[in-house]
Scaffold this motif. Structure first.
Motif, PDB file in Angstrom:
ATOM      1  N   HIS A   1     -10.992  53.419  31.337  1.00 45.32           N
ATOM      2  CA  HIS A   1     -11.870  54.688  30.857  1.00 45.32           C
ATOM      3  C   HIS A   1     -13.199  54.756  31.144  1.00 45.32           C
ATOM      4  O   HIS A   1     -13.249  55.275  32.445  1.00 45.32           O
ATOM      5  CB  HIS A   1     -11.850  54.503  29.102  1.00 45.32           C
ATOM      6  N   ASP A   2     -14.018  54.362  30.395  1.00 46.20           N
ATOM      7  CA  ASP A   2     -15.550  54.642  30.572  1.00 46.20           C
ATOM      8  C   ASP A   2     -16.087  53.746  31.919  1.00 46.20           C
ATOM      9  O   ASP A   2     -16.590  52.736  31.399  1.00 46.20           O
ATOM     10  CB  ASP A   2     -16.508  54.523  29.340  1.00 46.20           C
ATOM     11  N   ARG A   3     -15.827  54.371  32.923  1.00 48.56           N
ATOM     12  CA  ARG A   3     -16.129  53.474  34.082  1.00 48.56           C
ATOM     13  C   ARG A   3     -17.718  53.022  34.158  1.00 48.56           C
ATOM     14  O   ARG A   3     -17.895  51.960  34.914  1.00 48.56           O
ATOM     15  CB  ARG A   3     -15.582  54.292  35.246  1.00 48.56           C
ATOM     16  N   VAL A   4     -18.656  53.947  34.118  1.00 51.04           N
ATOM     17  CA  VAL A   4     -19.963  53.522  34.293  1.00 51.04           C
ATOM     18  C   VAL A   4     -20.405  52.314  33.391  1.00 51.04           C
ATOM     19  O   VAL A   4     -20.759  51.331  33.734  1.00 51.04           O
ATOM     20  CB  VAL A   4     -21.027  54.766  33.936  1.00 51.04           C
TER      21      VAL A   4
ATOM     22  N   LEU B   1     -18.530  49.102  34.211  1.00 55.39           N
ATOM     23  CA  LEU B   1     -18.729  48.568  35.448  1.00 55.39           C
ATOM     24  C   LEU B   1     -20.012  47.927  35.354  1.00 55.39           C
ATOM     25  O   LEU B   1     -20.391  46.906  35.806  1.00 55.39           O
ATOM     26  CB  LEU B   1     -18.861  49.936  36.595  1.00 55.39           C
ATOM     27  N   LEU B   2     -21.100  48.437  34.540  1.00 54.14           N
ATOM     28  CA  LEU B   2     -22.289  47.867  34.150  1.00 54.14           C
ATOM     29  C   LEU B   2     -21.782  46.657  33.464  1.00 54.14           C
ATOM     30  O   LEU B   2     -22.701  45.603  33.962  1.00 54.14           O
ATOM     31  CB  LEU B   2     -23.002  48.687  32.957  1.00 54.14           C
TER      32      LEU B   2
ATOM     33  N   GLY C   1      -5.520  56.513  33.765  1.00 52.27           N
ATOM     34  CA  GLY C   1      -6.819  56.288  33.538  1.00 52.27           C
ATOM     35  C   GLY C   1      -7.363  54.941  33.845  1.00 52.27           C
ATOM     36  O   GLY C   1      -8.771  54.656  33.787  1.00 52.27           O
TER      37      GLY C   1
ATOM     38  N   TYR D   1      -8.663  51.759  36.585  1.00 49.58           N
ATOM     39  CA  TYR D   1      -9.061  51.659  37.983  1.00 49.58           C
ATOM     40  C   TYR D   1      -9.166  50.296  38.078  1.00 49.58           C
ATOM     41  O   TYR D   1      -9.436  49.293  37.112  1.00 49.58           O
ATOM     42  CB  TYR D   1     -10.447  52.406  37.673  1.00 49.58           C
TER      43      TYR D   1
END
Lengths: 318, 318, 318, 318
Positions: A207-210, A213-214, A240, A242
């Motif tokens: 889902h929320d990749r930023v 990834l943070l 969805g 990654y």
């Protein structure tokens, strides 16, 4: 059998290409059997099926290439681990049968990627020669050897294997271009730490990749684990999702990397360990040299902090 | 002597104030000696010098007060550790000698902070009474008891000690106001973990405070350690240095807090451990209740990740 | 001339491949001229030299491929910008001359990547057929059309162009495999925002890559800008420098992306803007759908915050 | 009336204390009326009710004190803004009637905090004198002036006001101790930026405090806004809510602080602007001096980035 050194090697063929040249830098492979495979997938299947002990395939190509296939194979199916990396400068040569003068060359066999990388040299030295596409660097050398073409753009090993004379070497436009190969085996104890190791991971993020990834980077940063590569790829299997391929400094046996791995295991949708292995030291980019640990993150800092905590827990204050 | 329960207690005086009331909630203090000190500094010096085993002083006051003095004392000098916290609702009462009717009250003794906190009640019920400042809640009660004033605003313990009748209770404008006290001792093994503990730290940070504070919070966040309090104070000793007082969830004996503490030790200019102790559960603010661990940061997640790492290190893949 | 719609298109050849098929989904290209190029480099050079208005080249291939070449070309040399993306399912077909029965097929021409991707189908349906490597999907179709081989693995467009019958379609093992192509032009005003746009960037980072990458992600995260792709590549030009290719949600004309871009410009060693363009909506992975803005980061939140700041600056409080 | 300079000042009394001394450093207050208030709450109520134009109250005391009251008053009720800060060294003096020799002093009046801060000096120079607690530094001076006590520990202004002779100055144990006062008014246009300003904020955060506080700091850090103070306090009004008091470098009219404020407005449960005002430059701690902007965050970097974005949006590349 774990602990038994590998003797049966497979590599991305055909013969006479950079992959064979890379494999021959591995001492055990020089003594063992070396079989070319038609594709990365076939090479890895041979290892998974037990028909080979290790496979040498390209992992990263500074100009482009088959990276994606290898990454996808590593992320899916039966786990495999990297036990060694080999970084090879992409040194193209112009080769021809002995006695062929440069000005006489009218046709050149080359894989399209190879001729693309040597465009500048060709324009300067053989502007009128016809470049004919062939399927591999090895096929180019073979075509020059059998007289089908006047010359070939190929790897040094291809020229040697086909007894061609090298008319010009290092003809690529990017002199720093390299290919990074990985030697892959079935899971087993990793090679011992050397003090300058790389650990490869496939990290799954949803889902929320930023934000996700943070979180991944924070797990690494707070332990002073550096990244030398990051690449995202979509995964087909779940919508969805990654997968990020990370190369980190350090070894799974290190305290700090162990702590970071546990952190990733906790916060990610999934982590696949792809191996800890010695960094290949070569004469190239400084960027590949080990980076000094940030302030507070040296091994001494780790030892000091652990000793301090031990004292605190029994009621002593430094 | 470590392990020996404390018997000699000192507290911020005078007698009959909230600090004495807080101390009497500590069973060992109820059995031991209880000596008032003139100031926080004097109380802590008594412990440092070995003249007392433990000191009860205010740490945080939801309306204002002596917090700064206590913090500075904790950050400097010989180390002391918190072994217990006591959170006490600030319940002011209006007290007078027995038989004094409310309407007859013309003068009220009160510490300025106390009368400030009861301004609304005074305006509504005794708008014409004269409020006279005195030095402490205990002195107010004493003044009402000896007839110097008609009444006193004081703590329930002050009314009881001076045999005053309580004419009205809970007269403070903020019914949720509390004072948080700390019981301080010389360093020794912390009380055992209870599953709902607080760890207090003084963390020194140099120069770039946003970046440095971000690093501190990252060390906590990646281990799922929550903050219940943060306060910065300048330090006089070194130019440009700041100290942050942090209250974190967890115990120094916990894996996750141990990992976070080591991280702080590595990245901060200095860390002083101020104790791990049971959270005082009281009937007040929900915010003080333990917060569930964020996703991936439960104790089970920690155990799973450690087991996974152990398997990786011997060459197994989950 | 800026503003003039492109009429002269070039694409990665040869004819009859997925790149041509992708280009034909662009209305202006359907009306204009379409010239195949021998390589990505040649295609982009034609645009840079003004010999073509736009080039369609592969950017990302979910199975592997020429991504690296395109990225390197975008990161270096004269700037080019992406004005459109085209995502094409990789739908391989088995094609042969009309009247060829499936069981009669003894030889199949295929690009090695194509036959690799159809390995499962071939094993199940034509286990005894000989697969012959050729240089491209287009060459495979041509070889089947001229009778050199019994059949070809190729793109639907290749079968159509060579008037071959499709014996089986969707024969790839990964039904979700796609190739993402980019239409590149010389710099000019970007296409107008559509509300669902992508912005591509090449971001240069020096030295400490975890810390630097954390900074990059923080610039995006605080503005609610999401990442749909990240890929790192070493740069040959400067020692130790890395370039990251990022695909972000949003358009350069958006307030939030504008703010994030300025932030990246400030903290990175370099940023190259590679274009803002409409996201290609196709029937595939849900992950490509726009993600709702995180709490506090919707457009309304932006408008509210700006209005609040305007009031503060003139001395009003909400 | 906005724009009209304040003429009616109120300050935390009584007369002859540090607050009066601080107020007299404000030129307009030197010309206007100066009325002592009994408490911080009363002082601020006078401003809120329009009975005074501005109130000078302590905000931060490097030794301890009434900070909490002021902060709570700022966080709740009708908004007020800080228009000026005054930092005053806490310089205690020992004062007595003219002609009193030091060795003859038997009794000393002092506020308990004052005598605590001068403990070392008293022990060294007047070990046998009796220290008597009084309610304020002003009351101590008055008591020495009227002969009730032999001497007083007080502020220089208290000695001057009561015509006492200063027997010893700078007698505090911490020579760097300061009190920071704030001049508070009803909301209005802030004083113009000076290039070295402070902005004070009350920021409300819910629930997960580490994560939420990380978000707050990220909003500041990515704009290069530094923190000079942070303090958390529970809020009584809503369960589990916390308020953080932040002092940031910069002015609400600055681009970078404006951007950061909008970010805080978006991600926090609430933000109350408490004023932008010139930093008080005094000869004290270096830490209070302006810190150079981190790399990439200078004003020039901001201007460059904005110009770059403007070019990008019209299709130009640098």
């Amino acid at each position: 059998m774990p602990g038994t050194p590998p003797t049966r090697f497979v590599y991305l063929g055909p013969e006479g290409t950079f992959a064979e040249q890379a494999l021959r830098t591995v001492p055990a492979a020089e003594r063992g059997s070396r079989t070319p495979a038609r594709s990365v997938g076939e090479a890895l299947e041979a290892v998974r099926a037990g028909d080979a002990d290790a496979a040498l395939v390209p992992l990263e190509n500074s100009i482009g290439g088959a990276v994606g296939v290898t990454l996808d194979e590593l992320a899916e199916g039966e786990p495999l681990v990297i036990t060694r990396e080999v970084i090879l400068p992409v040194e193209f040569v112009l080769a021809a049968r002995t006695g062929t003068p440069l000005p006489s060359i009218g046709s050149i066999a080359a894989h399209p990627q190879a001729s693309t990388q040597c465009r500048g040299w060709l324009r300067a030295h053989l502007p009128d020669a016809v470049v004919v596409d062939v399927l591999s660097n090895g096929a180019a050398a073979a075509g020059a050897a059998n007289g089908e073409y006047d010359a070939a753009i190929c790897a040094p090993i291809g020229a040697a294997r086909h007894r061609l004379a090298v008319l010009a070497d290092k003809i690529a436009d990017h002199p720093d271009a390299v290919t990074r190969f990985a030697l892959l085996s079935r899971p087993g104890p990793p090679p011992p730490p050397t003090g300058d190791d790389v650990t490869s991971l496939a990290v799954y993020i949803a889902h929320d990749r930023v934000g996700a990834l943070l979180s991944v980077l924070m797990e690494l940063a707070v332990r002073g684990v550096n990244l030398t590569r990051i690449e995202s790829r979509p995964t087909g299997e779940a919508l969805g999702r990654y997968v990020f391929f990370l190369d980190c400094t350090g070894h799974v046996a290190d305290v700090r990397l162990g702590e970071a791995l546990q952190g990733l295991h906790r916060v990610c949708a999934g982590v696949r360990f792809l191996g800890s292995y010695p960094r290949h030291r070569w004469g190239g980019l400084t960027g590949e040299r080990p980076v000094a640990a940030p302030a507070g993150l040296s091994d001494t800092d780790y030892t000091d902090a652990a000793a301090w905590l031990t004292r605190l827990r029994v009621g002593e204050q430094s």
